[in-house]
Design a protein around this motif. Structure first.
Motif, PDB file in Angstrom:
ATOM      1  N   LYS A  55      42.131  -1.645   0.617  1.00 22.32           N
ATOM      2  CA  LYS A  55      42.988  -1.544   1.807  1.00 22.32           C
ATOM      3  C   LYS A  55      43.668  -0.177   1.895  1.00 22.32           C
ATOM      4  O   LYS A  55      43.770   0.398   2.975  1.00 22.32           O
ATOM      5  CB  LYS A  55      44.012  -2.668   1.823  1.00 22.32           C
ATOM      6  CG  LYS A  55      43.379  -3.999   2.161  1.00 22.32           C
ATOM      7  CD  LYS A  55      44.367  -5.121   2.139  1.00 22.32           C
ATOM      8  CE  LYS A  55      43.666  -6.428   2.072  1.00 22.32           C
ATOM      9  NZ  LYS A  55      43.556  -7.196   3.212  1.00 22.32           N
ATOM     10  N   VAL A  56      44.124   0.350   0.771  1.00 19.07           N
ATOM     11  CA  VAL A  56      44.745   1.679   0.788  1.00 19.07           C
ATOM     12  C   VAL A  56      43.696   2.719   1.178  1.00 19.07           C
ATOM     13  O   VAL A  56      43.981   3.629   1.958  1.00 19.07           O
ATOM     14  CB  VAL A  56      45.414   2.010  -0.567  1.00 19.07           C
ATOM     15  CG1 VAL A  56      45.858   3.464  -0.615  1.00 19.07           C
ATOM     16  CG2 VAL A  56      46.602   1.099  -0.813  1.00 19.07           C
ATOM     17  N   GLU A  57      42.492   2.575   0.658  1.00 19.99           N
ATOM     18  CA  GLU A  57      41.408   3.492   1.029  1.00 19.99           C
ATOM     19  C   GLU A  57      41.119   3.408   2.528  1.00 19.99           C
ATOM     20  O   GLU A  57      40.918   4.435   3.177  1.00 19.99           O
ATOM     21  CB  GLU A  57      40.132   3.171   0.236  1.00 19.99           C
ATOM     22  CG  GLU A  57      40.224   3.459  -1.236  1.00 19.99           C
ATOM     23  CD  GLU A  57      40.331   4.936  -1.557  1.00 19.99           C
ATOM     24  OE1 GLU A  57      39.581   5.733  -0.982  1.00 19.99           O
ATOM     25  OE2 GLU A  57      41.188   5.286  -2.385  1.00 19.99           O
ATOM     26  N   ASP A  58      41.103   2.202   3.067  1.00 17.83           N
ATOM     27  CA  ASP A  58      40.820   2.021   4.490  1.00 17.83           C
ATOM     28  C   ASP A  58      41.921   2.616   5.375  1.00 17.83           C
ATOM     29  O   ASP A  58      41.637   3.184   6.425  1.00 17.83           O
ATOM     30  CB  ASP A  58      40.641   0.539   4.826  1.00 17.83           C
ATOM     31  CG  ASP A  58      39.348  -0.034   4.261  1.00 17.83           C
ATOM     32  OD1 ASP A  58      38.470   0.754   3.834  1.00 17.83           O
ATOM     33  OD2 ASP A  58      39.213  -1.268   4.238  1.00 17.83           O
ATOM     34  N   VAL A  59      43.174   2.462   4.951  1.00 14.36           N
ATOM     35  CA  VAL A  59      44.289   3.011   5.732  1.00 14.36           C
ATOM     36  C   VAL A  59      44.292   4.529   5.672  1.00 14.36           C
ATOM     37  O   VAL A  59      44.584   5.202   6.657  1.00 14.36           O
ATOM     38  CB  VAL A  59      45.643   2.448   5.227  1.00 14.36           C
ATOM     39  CG1 VAL A  59      46.810   3.200   5.836  1.00 14.36           C
ATOM     40  CG2 VAL A  59      45.761   0.970   5.559  1.00 14.36           C
ATOM     41  N   THR A  60      43.944   5.089   4.526  1.00 14.39           N
ATOM     42  CA  THR A  60      44.056   6.536   4.326  1.00 14.39           C
ATOM     43  C   THR A  60      42.707   7.248   4.424  1.00 14.39           C
ATOM     44  O   THR A  60      42.528   8.309   3.836  1.00 14.39           O
ATOM     45  CB  THR A  60      44.709   6.835   2.966  1.00 14.39           C
ATOM     46  OG1 THR A  60      43.895   6.291   1.924  1.00 14.39           O
ATOM     47  CG2 THR A  60      46.108   6.274   2.878  1.00 14.39           C
ATOM     48  N   VAL A  61      41.813   6.716   5.194  1.00 17.54           N
ATOM     49  CA  VAL A  61      40.502   7.336   5.376  1.00 17.54           C
ATOM     50  C   VAL A  61      40.682   8.722   6.018  1.00 17.54           C
ATOM     51  O   VAL A  61      41.652   8.975   6.723  1.00 17.54           O
ATOM     52  CB  VAL A  61      39.585   6.421   6.220  1.00 17.54           C
ATOM     53  CG1 VAL A  61      40.067   6.305   7.642  1.00 17.54           C
ATOM     54  CG2 VAL A  61      38.162   6.866   6.168  1.00 17.54           C
ATOM     55  N   ASP A  62      39.759   9.616   5.773  1.00 23.20           N
ATOM     56  CA  ASP A  62      39.843  11.006   6.231  1.00 23.20           C
ATOM     57  C   ASP A  62      39.469  11.107   7.719  1.00 23.20           C
ATOM     58  O   ASP A  62      38.394  11.594   8.082  1.00 23.20           O
ATOM     59  CB  ASP A  62      38.922  11.877   5.375  1.00 23.20           C
ATOM     60  CG  ASP A  62      39.178  13.366   5.555  1.00 23.20           C
ATOM     61  OD1 ASP A  62      40.145  13.724   6.241  1.00 23.20           O
ATOM     62  OD2 ASP A  62      38.404  14.163   5.002  1.00 23.20           O
ATOM     63  N   LYS A  63      40.373  10.646   8.599  1.00 25.15           N
ATOM     64  CA  LYS A  63      40.174  10.687  10.050  1.00 25.15           C
ATOM     65  C   LYS A  63      41.445  11.198  10.711  1.00 25.15           C
ATOM     66  O   LYS A  63      42.544  10.945  10.226  1.00 25.15           O
ATOM     67  CB  LYS A  63      39.859   9.290  10.592  1.00 25.15           C
ATOM     68  CG  LYS A  63      38.499   8.763  10.185  1.00 25.15           C
ATOM     69  CD  LYS A  63      38.351   7.298  10.493  1.00 25.15           C
ATOM     70  CE  LYS A  63      38.070   7.016  11.941  1.00 25.15           C
ATOM     71  NZ  LYS A  63      37.882   5.577  12.192  1.00 25.15           N
ATOM     72  N   ASP A  64      41.277  11.865  11.819  1.00 24.92           N
ATOM     73  CA  ASP A  64      42.408  12.440  12.538  1.00 24.92           C
ATOM     74  C   ASP A  64      42.928  11.472  13.604  1.00 24.92           C
ATOM     75  O   ASP A  64      42.824  11.729  14.797  1.00 24.92           O
ATOM     76  CB  ASP A  64      41.997  13.766  13.186  1.00 24.92           C
ATOM     77  CG  ASP A  64      43.166  14.448  13.865  1.00 24.92           C
ATOM     78  OD1 ASP A  64      44.313  14.126  13.545  1.00 24.92           O
ATOM     79  OD2 ASP A  64      42.924  15.301  14.735  1.00 24.92           O
ATOM     80  N   ASP A  65      43.461  10.362  13.165  1.00 29.25           N
ATOM     81  CA  ASP A  65      44.136   9.440  14.068  1.00 29.25           C
ATOM     82  C   ASP A  65      45.135   8.622  13.261  1.00 29.25           C
ATOM     83  O   ASP A  65      45.249   8.779  12.053  1.00 29.25           O
ATOM     84  CB  ASP A  65      43.143   8.551  14.826  1.00 29.25           C
ATOM     85  CG  ASP A  65      42.264   7.711  13.911  1.00 29.25           C
ATOM     86  OD1 ASP A  65      42.372   7.842  12.682  1.00 29.25           O
ATOM     87  OD2 ASP A  65      41.456   6.928  14.416  1.00 29.25           O
ATOM     88  N   LEU A  66      45.871   7.776  13.937  1.00 27.54           N
ATOM     89  CA  LEU A  66      46.885   6.971  13.249  1.00 27.54           C
ATOM     90  C   LEU A  66      46.232   5.825  12.486  1.00 27.54           C
ATOM     91  O   LEU A  66      45.235   5.257  12.947  1.00 27.54           O
ATOM     92  CB  LEU A  66      47.877   6.413  14.269  1.00 27.54           C
ATOM     93  CG  LEU A  66      48.732   7.448  14.980  1.00 27.54           C
ATOM     94  CD1 LEU A  66      49.567   6.789  16.065  1.00 27.54           C
ATOM     95  CD2 LEU A  66      49.630   8.165  13.991  1.00 27.54           C
ATOM     96  N   PRO A  67      46.794   5.472  11.344  1.00 24.70           N
ATOM     97  CA  PRO A  67      46.242   4.337  10.598  1.00 24.70           C
ATOM     98  C   PRO A  67      46.518   3.033  11.337  1.00 24.70           C
ATOM     99  O   PRO A  67      47.521   2.908  12.049  1.00 24.70           O
ATOM    100  CB  PRO A  67      46.990   4.382   9.264  1.00 24.70           C
ATOM    101  CG  PRO A  67      48.180   5.237   9.485  1.00 24.70           C
ATOM    102  CD  PRO A  67      47.896   6.118  10.655  1.00 24.70           C
ATOM    103  N   PRO A  68      45.632   2.051  11.194  1.00 20.99           N
ATOM    104  CA  PRO A  68      45.830   0.767  11.887  1.00 20.99           C
ATOM    105  C   PRO A  68      47.036   0.000  11.330  1.00 20.99           C
ATOM    106  O   PRO A  68      47.144  -0.204  10.121  1.00 20.99           O
ATOM    107  CB  PRO A  68      44.530   0.014  11.637  1.00 20.99           C
ATOM    108  CG  PRO A  68      43.860   0.714  10.507  1.00 20.99           C
ATOM    109  CD  PRO A  68      44.404   2.091  10.422  1.00 20.99           C
ATOM    110  N   VAL A  69      47.915  -0.402  12.224  1.00 24.80           N
ATOM    111  CA  VAL A  69      49.151  -1.089  11.818  1.00 24.80           C
ATOM    112  C   VAL A  69      48.835  -2.435  11.180  1.00 24.80           C
ATOM    113  O   VAL A  69      49.474  -2.821  10.195  1.00 24.80           O
ATOM    114  CB  VAL A  69      50.092  -1.246  13.031  1.00 24.80           C
ATOM    115  CG1 VAL A  69      51.318  -2.058  12.672  1.00 24.80           C
ATOM    116  CG2 VAL A  69      50.495   0.114  13.561  1.00 24.80           C
TER     117      VAL A  69
END
Length: 177
Positions: A18-32
């Motif tokens: 889950k931490v990996e999914d939230v902090t993926v290397d993408k330029d947008d906001l993490p999913p709440v």
């Protein structure tokens, strides 16, 4: 004993994923919704330490997008009342979070220094939240007790001459005169 060990390993794996999914290397906001799932995991003292370790590990990544998302997650966990998580980060990982306020990464080809500035701003916000003096529980109690008392302008119905309750204002048939 084996079952308890297996459950702890599954929790660790779920936290890692889950931490990996939230902090993926993408330029947008993490999913709440995903950050909220981590909140529910981090509220137990065993998992709070694992979540803190993993989030801080992601802060050490070179990508400004990963750092930004990790800082947003850290702030979200503190705002949602993960007290044990907040204490662990304050005591053990304070320096790593502070380092992010002076982050200097390579400029982006199209965005220049904007992603790096975003990391520095998010780090300042995360630190402010991390060391906020207002306990989360008292804020939510105060706001819920005030919620029923707060009303906007014109929300109180006027009582007409016949005792009926109706709103009076612009465009009303009679304004009481």
């Amino acid at each position: 004993i084996l079952l308890t060990f297996s459950l702890k390993m599954l929790d660790s794996l779920a936290i890692f994923k889950k931490v990996e999914d939230v902090t993926v290397d993408k330029d947008d906001l993490p999913p709440v919704w995903l950050m909220d799932e981590l909140v529910s995991l981090a509220k137990s003292s065993d998992n709070a330490e694992k979540v803190a370790e993993r989030v801080v590990k992601r802060l050490q990544n070179k990508s400004p997008y990963v750092k930004f998302r990790a800082l947003r997650l850290l702030r979200h966990l503190c705002l949602k009342g993960c007290d044990q998580f907040q204490r662990i980060v304050q005591q053990r990982y304070n320096a790593i979070v502070r380092e992010q306020t002076t982050f200097k990464g390579l400029p982006d080809a199209f965005k220049g220094d904007a992603p790096n500035q975003r990391v520095r701003d998010a780090a300042k916000e995360a630190l402010e939240t991390l060391y906020s003096q207002i306990p989360v529980a008292s804020v939510s109690v105060a706001s819920s007790s005030l919620g029923s008392k707060l009303q906007g302008f014109g929300s109180t119905p006027a009582t007409g001459s016949n005792g009926s309750s109706r709103m009076i204002g612009f465009g009303s048939e009679s304004n009481g005169s």
